[in-house]
Design a protein around this motif. Structure first.
Motif, PDB file in Angstrom:
ATOM      1  N   PHE A  35      22.144 148.888  59.951  1.00  0.00           N
ATOM      2  CA  PHE A  35      21.310 147.934  59.226  1.00  0.00           C
ATOM      3  C   PHE A  35      20.097 147.668  60.111  1.00  0.00           C
ATOM      4  CE2 PHE A  35      25.268 147.279  57.035  1.00  0.00           C
ATOM      5  CZ  PHE A  35      24.888 146.981  55.728  1.00  0.00           C
ATOM      6  N   VAL A  36      18.934 148.163  59.691  1.00  0.00           N
ATOM      7  CA  VAL A  36      17.700 147.940  60.444  1.00  0.00           C
ATOM      8  C   VAL A  36      17.050 146.656  59.958  1.00  0.00           C
ATOM      9  CG1 VAL A  36      17.353 150.389  60.915  1.00  0.00           C
ATOM     10  CG2 VAL A  36      16.324 149.373  58.873  1.00  0.00           C
ATOM     11  N   ALA A  68      17.089 142.995  55.900  1.00  0.00           N
ATOM     12  CA  ALA A  68      17.868 144.087  56.500  1.00  0.00           C
ATOM     13  C   ALA A  68      18.035 145.217  55.492  1.00  0.00           C
ATOM     14  CB  ALA A  68      19.232 143.582  56.959  1.00  0.00           C
ATOM     15  N   ARG A  69      18.001 146.454  55.988  1.00  0.00           N
ATOM     16  CA  ARG A  69      18.141 147.620  55.123  1.00  0.00           C
ATOM     17  C   ARG A  69      19.154 148.580  55.745  1.00  0.00           C
ATOM     18  NH1 ARG A  69      16.951 144.668  52.049  1.00  0.00           N
ATOM     19  NH2 ARG A  69      14.993 144.353  51.007  1.00  0.00           N
ATOM     20  N   PRO A  70      20.128 149.042  54.936  1.00  0.00           N
ATOM     21  CA  PRO A  70      21.141 149.960  55.460  1.00  0.00           C
ATOM     22  C   PRO A  70      20.654 151.405  55.458  1.00  0.00           C
ATOM     23  CG  PRO A  70      21.660 149.420  53.194  1.00  0.00           C
ATOM     24  CD  PRO A  70      20.419 148.628  53.563  1.00  0.00           C
ATOM     25  N   ARG A  71      21.069 152.137  56.494  1.00  0.00           N
ATOM     26  CA  ARG A  71      20.812 153.577  56.598  1.00  0.00           C
ATOM     27  C   ARG A  71      22.011 154.187  57.299  1.00  0.00           C
ATOM     28  NH1 ARG A  71      14.842 152.961  59.233  1.00  0.00           N
ATOM     29  NH2 ARG A  71      13.835 152.177  57.374  1.00  0.00           N
ATOM     30  N   PRO A 118      17.982 140.315  60.572  1.00  0.00           N
ATOM     31  CA  PRO A 118      17.123 139.178  60.908  1.00  0.00           C
ATOM     32  C   PRO A 118      17.595 138.216  61.993  1.00  0.00           C
ATOM     33  CG  PRO A 118      18.302 138.745  58.866  1.00  0.00           C
ATOM     34  CD  PRO A 118      18.639 140.155  59.279  1.00  0.00           C
ATOM     35  N   TRP A 119      18.796 138.400  62.528  1.00  0.00           N
ATOM     36  CA  TRP A 119      19.291 137.417  63.485  1.00  0.00           C
ATOM     37  C   TRP A 119      19.565 138.052  64.835  1.00  0.00           C
ATOM     38  CZ3 TRP A 119      21.962 137.661  58.593  1.00  0.00           C
ATOM     39  CH2 TRP A 119      21.454 136.755  57.666  1.00  0.00           C
ATOM     40  N   GLY A 120      19.490 137.257  65.864  1.00  0.00           N
ATOM     41  CA  GLY A 120      19.794 137.727  67.211  1.00  0.00           C
ATOM     42  C   GLY A 120      18.552 137.794  68.065  1.00  0.00           C
ATOM     43  N   ALA A 172      20.734 146.281  63.829  1.00  0.00           N
ATOM     44  CA  ALA A 172      19.558 146.452  64.688  1.00  0.00           C
ATOM     45  C   ALA A 172      18.418 145.569  64.207  1.00  0.00           C
ATOM     46  CB  ALA A 172      19.123 147.913  64.681  1.00  0.00           C
ATOM     47  N   THR A 173      17.815 144.833  65.118  1.00  0.00           N
ATOM     48  CA  THR A 173      16.718 143.947  64.728  1.00  0.00           C
ATOM     49  C   THR A 173      15.409 144.705  64.525  1.00  0.00           C
ATOM     50  OG1 THR A 173      16.223 143.421  67.030  1.00  0.00           O
ATOM     51  CG2 THR A 173      17.746 141.947  65.864  1.00  0.00           C
ATOM     52  N   GLY A 174      15.312 145.901  65.077  1.00  0.00           N
ATOM     53  CA  GLY A 174      14.089 146.693  64.939  1.00  0.00           C
ATOM     54  C   GLY A 174      14.096 147.562  63.694  1.00  0.00           C
TER      55      GLY A 174
END
Length: 142
Positions: free
Chosen positions: A40-41, A27-30, A44-46, A59-61
């Motif tokens: 958080f793009v 996950a990466r924050p923007r 990894p879960w959901g 966001a998972t994408g």
């Protein structure tokens, strides 16, 4: 706006912790000014899509530009155009800013993650029309 962000902060803190927990898995924050949230793009879960907690979107994408079907369209109730995922989630950010710590209990009392939930239908309406994010706004005003 500042008062709403502060009011939503308990859920924002939980979202921030969840986002940080996802960073070792990619996950990466923007920060998104447009969506009024820390996003958080590649969370990894959901099952896919996104989830909002206060002013944090998980966001998972790869971003919030993906399009998706509305809840009513998926339920076969009508035919809507696809909507931008970020626009739908921004409506939830506004809902959190109004209800603050009460949002999640009220959301689940109203039906949870389903087409029956007026919060989800309002978020879809907002994503289609750019207005009307509050579930009980008379549609004649939006």
């Amino acid at each position: 706006m500042v008062a709403g962000i502060a009011w939503a902060s308990p859920w924002t803190l939980l979202g921030l912790l969840a986002g940080l927990a996802g960073m070792p898995a990619g996950a990466r924050p923007r920060f998104s000014v447009r969506d009024r949230a820390l996003v958080f793009v590649r969370w990894p879960w959901g099952p896919g899509g996104a989830m909002t907690l206060g002013n944090v979107v998980l966001a998972t994408g790869h971003d919030l530009e993906a399009t998706c079907l509305t809840y009513e369209h998926r339920a076969g109730r009508c035919s809507h155009p696809q909507v931008r995922l970020g626009d739908h989630e921004r409506a939830h950010v506004y809902q959190y800013m109004l209800l603050g710590p009460l949002f999640v209990p009220v959301y689940f009392l109203c039906g949870g993650i389903s087409v029956r939930n007026p919060f989800e239908r309002a978020a879809d309406h907002y994503a289609i029309h750019g207005r009307g994010w509050w579930p009980w706004t008379p549609r004649s005003l939006v």
